[in-house]
Design an enzyme around this catalytic site. Structure first.
Site, short mmCIF file in Angstrom:
data_model
loop_
_atom_site.label_atom_id
_atom_site.label_comp_id
_atom_site.label_asym_id
_atom_site.label_seq_id
_atom_site.Cartn_x
_atom_site.Cartn_y
_atom_site.Cartn_z
N PRO A 10 0.79 -1.23 0.00
CG PRO A 10 -0.12 -1.11 2.12
CD PRO A 10 0.52 -2.07 1.17
CG ASN A 11 -0.25 4.37 1.28
OD1 ASN A 11 -1.22 4.90 0.74
ND2 ASN A 11 -0.31 3.86 2.49
NE ARG A 18 1.83 15.10 -1.33
CZ ARG A 18 0.55 14.97 -1.65
NH1 ARG A 18 -0.15 14.01 -1.16
NH2 ARG A 18 -0.02 15.83 -2.47
CE1 TYR A 23 9.06 4.94 2.63
CE2 TYR A 23 7.64 6.88 2.71
CZ TYR A 23 8.05 5.67 3.23
OH TYR A 23 7.43 5.18 4.36
CG ASN A 74 8.40 -2.22 0.24
OD1 ASN A 74 7.82 -2.29 1.33
ND2 ASN A 74 9.01 -1.12 -0.18
CB ALA A 77 1.63 0.13 6.38
CG HIS A 80 5.23 -2.38 10.06
ND1 HIS A 80 6.56 -2.76 10.12
CD2 HIS A 80 5.21 -1.36 9.13
CE1 HIS A 80 7.28 -2.01 9.31
NE2 HIS A 80 6.48 -1.15 8.68
CG ASP A 87 -0.98 -17.40 8.10
OD1 ASP A 87 0.01 -17.65 8.81
OD2 ASP A 87 -2.13 -17.23 8.56
CD GLU A 98 10.76 -7.80 5.69
OE1 GLU A 98 11.14 -8.86 6.23
OE2 GLU A 98 10.17 -6.88 6.29
CG HIS A 100 11.16 -2.63 4.49
ND1 HIS A 100 9.80 -2.54 4.31
CD2 HIS A 100 11.40 -3.80 5.11
CE1 HIS A 100 9.24 -3.63 4.82
NE2 HIS A 100 10.19 -4.41 5.30
CB ILE A 101 12.32 2.51 0.08
CG1 ILE A 101 11.78 1.76 -1.15
CG2 ILE A 101 13.03 3.80 -0.34
CD1 ILE A 101 10.62 2.45 -1.86
CB SER A 102 12.66 4.07 4.92
OG SER A 102 11.62 3.24 5.41
NE ARG A 107 10.27 5.81 8.37
CZ ARG A 107 9.31 5.71 7.45
NH1 ARG A 107 9.41 4.74 6.53
NH2 ARG A 107 8.30 6.53 7.44
NE ARG A 111 7.11 4.18 9.68
CZ ARG A 111 6.00 4.31 8.95
NH1 ARG A 111 5.60 3.32 8.18
NH2 ARG A 111 5.31 5.44 8.97
O1 CA2 Z 1 10.52 1.75 3.65
C1 CA2 Z 1 9.68 1.09 3.06
O2 CA2 Z 1 9.84 0.62 1.93
C2 CA2 Z 1 8.33 0.83 3.73
O3 CA2 Z 1 7.93 -0.52 3.44
C3 CA2 Z 1 7.37 1.82 3.12
C4 CA2 Z 1 5.98 1.80 3.75
C5 CA2 Z 1 6.08 1.91 5.26
O4 CA2 Z 1 4.79 1.76 5.85
C6 CA2 Z 1 7.01 0.85 5.84
O5 CA2 Z 1 7.08 1.04 7.24
C7 CA2 Z 1 8.38 0.97 5.24
C8 CA2 Z 1 5.14 2.99 3.28
C9 CA2 Z 1 5.11 3.21 1.84
C10 CA2 Z 1 4.49 4.54 1.61
O6 CA2 Z 1 5.07 5.08 0.47
C11 CA2 Z 1 4.85 6.38 0.21
C12 CA2 Z 1 5.58 6.90 -0.81
C13 CA2 Z 1 5.43 8.21 -1.13
C14 CA2 Z 1 4.54 9.01 -0.44
C15 CA2 Z 1 3.79 8.47 0.60
C16 CA2 Z 1 3.96 7.14 0.91
#
Ligand code: CA2
Length: 147
Positions: A10-11, A18, A23, A74, A77, A80, A87, A98, A100-102, A107, A111
């Site tokens: 998601p997102n 953003r 990111y 990836n 959210a 978490h 499963d 797995e 994660h960009i961040s 954080r 997370r």
């Molecule tokens: O760091 C990552 O890749 C995450 O999986 C990104 C998720 C976050 O919930 C994880 O804790 C870490 C969120 C992705 C949201 O991506 C956005 C990108 C641009 C603007 C807003 C959200």
């Protein structure tokens, strides 16, 4: 050519629009192109997808059974929160990386825990979008070693 599913949660469709300080500036399309180029270099085929829906991600993981030799995930959210994704991964036989960009450990405390980590064969976090390229390189080596 081994096929790799690259699944994004998601997102992540908002990548580059953003929070660039977290990111980066690349969009999801840029990331898909980066993965295609890296996969071609490594002799892999990729199927790059994104969904905002937990059940859709579960369906994609089911689809990977018998269709993909590895998964790069990836889960956003859902990392978490999602026992359903955990499963689904547990009935998939191939390697799971797995990504994660961040750096989720640098954080907010919520997370720091990942349901995916208990199934993943490796985790890459904090390398930005380069983490996907690193995951592909690792899978190429791992799949070659298994062949
Ligand atoms: O760091 C990552 O890749 C995450 O999986 C990104 C998720 C976050 O919930 C994880 O804790 C870490 C969120 C992705 C949201 O991506 C956005 C990108 C641009 C603007 C807003 C959200």
């Amino acid at each position: 050519m081994p096929k790799i599913f690259i699944l994004n949660g998601p997102n992540l469709n908002l990548l580059g629009q953003r929070q660039p300080e977290i990111y980066g500036h690349e969009t999801l399309d840029d990331l898909a192109r980066l993965c295609d180029a890296e996969a071609a270099r490594l002799g892999l085929e990729v199927d790059f997808r994104q969904s905002n829906h937990e059940g859709a991600l579960v369906d994609m993981i089911h689809e990977a059974r018998g269709a993909a030799q590895g998964i790069i995930l990836n889960a956003g959210a859902y990392t978490h929160t999602s026992i359903a994704i955990f499963d689904a991964l547990n009935v998939y036989d191939g390697p799971v990386i797995e990504v994660h960009i961040s750096n989720i450990h640098k954080r907010e405390p919520f997370r720091h825990h990942s349901y995916i980590a208990a199934r993943a064969d490796a985790m890459i976090a904090g390398c930005g979008t380069q983490g996907y390229a690193l995951a592909l390189a690792h899978l190429a080596q791992r799949l070659n070693a298994r062949a």
